[in-house]
Design an enzyme around this catalytic site. Structure first.
Site, PDB file in Angstrom:
ATOM      1  N   VAL B  19      27.458  77.460  67.973  1.00  3.42           N
ATOM      2  CA  VAL B  19      26.195  77.186  68.664  1.00  3.42           C
ATOM      3  C   VAL B  19      26.300  77.507  70.162  1.00  3.42           C
ATOM      4  CG1 VAL B  19      24.541  75.385  69.243  1.00  3.42           C
ATOM      5  CG2 VAL B  19      25.624  75.393  66.991  1.00  3.42           C
ATOM      6  N   ALA B  49      36.954  85.802  69.262  1.00  2.00           N
ATOM      7  CA  ALA B  49      37.824  85.409  68.136  1.00  2.00           C
ATOM      8  C   ALA B  49      37.121  84.380  67.263  1.00  2.00           C
ATOM      9  CB  ALA B  49      39.140  84.837  68.663  1.00  2.00           C
ATOM     10  N   LYS B 209      34.999  61.589  77.064  1.00  4.23           N
ATOM     11  CA  LYS B 209      34.295  61.854  78.322  1.00  4.23           C
ATOM     12  C   LYS B 209      34.640  60.807  79.374  1.00  4.23           C
ATOM     13  CE  LYS B 209      30.641  64.267  75.846  1.00  4.23           C
ATOM     14  NZ  LYS B 209      29.418  64.088  75.027  1.00  4.23           N
TER      15      LYS B 209
END
Lengths: 435, 435
Positions: B19, B49, B209
């Site tokens: 995506v 790749a 995060k």
């Protein structure tokens, strides 16, 4: 923290030592160990240029000088921080510093908006770093996101509250119903407005920021003279009340847009008050806070929010730039250069799509509404809503238009003002979309 | 735009083409002239790749390769963009690229949170650039502001909604009263949740995060294992309703704090749901949007808001990093290195100051409230409000505490669960301050 041995130090010269400069000095002193660790070398203040040294009893007297030209030219000074403000001699001093390859960190929005290209060219010629995060929206990281984080995207619009003084005044008027004069007096008393508030309330400060933002966002030279500017001194309590009636609050916005119309791709940069729907995220930004919306094709809608002015917040932005420039000095890198390759033409204000809110006193007799409506129709302006308030001699007509080009709306308002049936045009203000 | 002659091109290798990768390819193609102008040299994709080349009919077949190791090692590739995800082979491939001095741009939060120091060390040894704006909060510029703009300030707290999936689910539950299972099913159907939602709903993604943000903000190595983590799978419709009763909504927050208590200066990094007062700016961030509050000593309170995920927004962040790394390749500069000099100790979750909201079914008879109150008092926890709902056998007691240390509150809840008068502890959730 034990100090590792350093090959060199980074020597800093400070031009100006007012509210921001003194905070920069404080942070450099209090966080000396941390700044050293982050830069990889000690960062020392070598000189502070001020007009009257005796006014700065808190500053080490051996640092103080009145010879700002010598400071800018001093080859032992690696980074010059300019927080003196004004166009001259700031321009000349920074050119001196950049010409000899010194890094420059400046908070001077007026200088950048008037002479940015000249500064960039000097930086380019010598390979110097030129950073100015503090010039727009104080502590809010905005310059770096726009010229670096979004450098691989296409920015379509920036819309922001970038002047804390006017936002404080407008927020106060909205909350209290106060007149403009009363709100300005209160802002002055509390230190949110300067003794001469012209630069803020007439939109000059915001226009400088709009020029800087538009230049960066659209890779095009935009000077403050390219920015259409209207201030808030004509915003009355009645206008604020009228905005409230249609679910809006009044904000002074800086708007930078990339537009495609019959004339191809152009950019618009403007500063004016608008009636902004209360559902818009910028509508709830109150007091002296700043907030900026950025729309980019891939990134979508981003918002940045924070304190837009003040000594410590502005100094925080200066310090971030200083750390970057000092690091670049050590490793031989440099920050982004001017990017003006796109060279897009400006869209004149007359071509900007606008909705107007118009309030006028009219004769309350048969046929007047028809005359007024015909005036709008003659200029090709479509009316969204009309509301008549009062009766007899005191009738007031409030018209909100659909979107038309600004020149057609302005011409409509001009003609309305000349109609005998219209006694007085009370107020005219642009209305923003909810989105 | 006529192409000026360039001495060289910047050759890019892409690891992964899902995506995000396909959006990066699209932007690099569609904005080729603009990227060239901004970088100062053409930026060309040299190789992509992927595991199964036949799955990518839209990509030029001559670019596709299955040999990711050869791509990472290819000395003609200047910048490697990693958007494949996962720990291995991503870690090994990026080490290969960094070891040979190639620039690396990655969106891989899990990899950075688990093996950040190893990647930084490889980058340091070879002088390579390592950028990762896309790893936290998608398109929202956050990494650059924290590690550059605020590098001269002292960050005290970061509090953010950094996972779009869980925010979508919690927003939907808050708006509709739906159960967790129904909201998750709807999120899955609309593509906001993955088939296996564990990484999102159990807080693993947010914890990665938080580790990255805490490392940057506090100049201390913080790995994902250092982050206290609780997900949202236990958040019931009843808890959402209970939050609403006290003027709160439930959000999954990543919280990174610098704290000074009896144990000196420490840092806390944690992810858990909280009842957040609706007046808090983060409370109105709904759907898949992300928003992050950053508090710094000089800058004050800043907020960053925008789309936290999605192909195009994430690709925007990758592209911004790519432009910076490509520029650095051309002029010989490099981005900031790891900054871990502060090396602050972690505050265990038990020491964190917390307010709890506790709902429990109790026997509705004389003396029960006294027993419950004594249990709180025995652990030194002060009660803010108590409310009893229902009568007879169905009595429910809702207690909101004042701030106590988390371990004392947890011990209180444990003991409540063992009291015969308490039939069942329905829910326990932390409550955030309005500020």
């Amino acid at each position: 923290m034990s100090a590792p041995p350093f090959d060199r130090t980074i020597r800093v010269g400070l031009l100006g030592c007012g509210v921001v400069g003194s905070e920069v000095l404080r942070l450099l002193t209090e966080q000396a160990d941390e700044i050293t660790a982050r830069v990889g070398a000690p960062v020392l203040v070598a000189a502070v240029a001020v007009r009257s040294p005796h006014n700065y009893p808190a500053v080490d007297p051996s640092l103080l000088t009145t010879d700002s030209a010598a400071l800018a030219a001093d080859p032992t000074i690696d980074v010059v921080i300019e927080v003196m403000g004004g166009l001259e001699p700031a321009r000349e001093l920074l050119l001196t510093a950049l010409n000899r390859g010194a890094g420059v960190v400046t908070a001077n929005k007026a200088l950048l908006a008037a002479h940015g290209p000249e500064l960039y060219e000097a930086a380019d010629a010598s390979g110097a770093n030129l950073y100015f995060e503090a010039a727009v929206a104080g502590a809010i990281p905005l310059i770096r996101p726009i010229r670096e984080s979004l450098a691989g995207d296409r920015i379509s619009r920036i819309m922001g509250i970038v002047n804390g003084t006017t936002n404080y005044i407008l927020s106060a008027m909205d909350a209290s119903g106060d007149s403009y004069d009363d709100a300005l007096a209160e802002a002055t008393r509390l230190g949110y407005a300067e003794a001469d508030p012209t630069a803020d309330v007439e939109g000059f400060d915001a226009a400088s920021k709009a020029a800087i933002l538009a230049s960066l966002a659209f890779h095009t030279r935009v000077s403050v003279d390219d920015v259409h500017r209207e201030g808030i001194s004509q915003v009355s309590a009645a206008v604020i009340a009228a905005a409230d009636e249609i679910g809006c609050t009044v904000k002074l916005l800086a708007i930078c847009e990339r537009v495609s119309d019959g004339s191809g791709e152009r950019i618009s940069a403007r500063v004016h008050p608008v009636m902004l729907p209360r559902t818009h995220p910028l509508a709830s930004v109150n007091g002296a806070y700043n907030a900026v919306y950025v729309e980019a094709e891939a990134a979508g809608k981003l918002m940045f929010y924070g304190p837009g002015a003040g000594g410590a917040p502005t100094a925080s932005a200066v310090m971030g730039d200083l750390v970057t420039v000092a690091r670049n000095k050590l490793v031989g890198g440099r920050g982004p250069r001017e990017s003006a390759y796109a060279d897009l033409p400006l869209q004149p204000i007359g071509d900007v799509p606008t909705m107007y809110h118009i309030s006028m006193d009219v004769d309350d007799r048969a046929g007047v509404l028809a005359q007024v409506a015909k005036c709008f129709a003659d200029h090709g302006v479509s009316i969204s809503t009309v509301r008549q308030q009062g009766t007899g001699n005191d009738a007031t007509l409030v018209v909100v238009t659909h979107t038309g080009v600004d020149s057609a709306l302005a011409a409509t308002v001009n003609e309305l003002g000349e109609m005998t049936a219209v006694r007085k045009v009370n107020s005219v203000m642009r209305v923003a979309n909810a989105e």
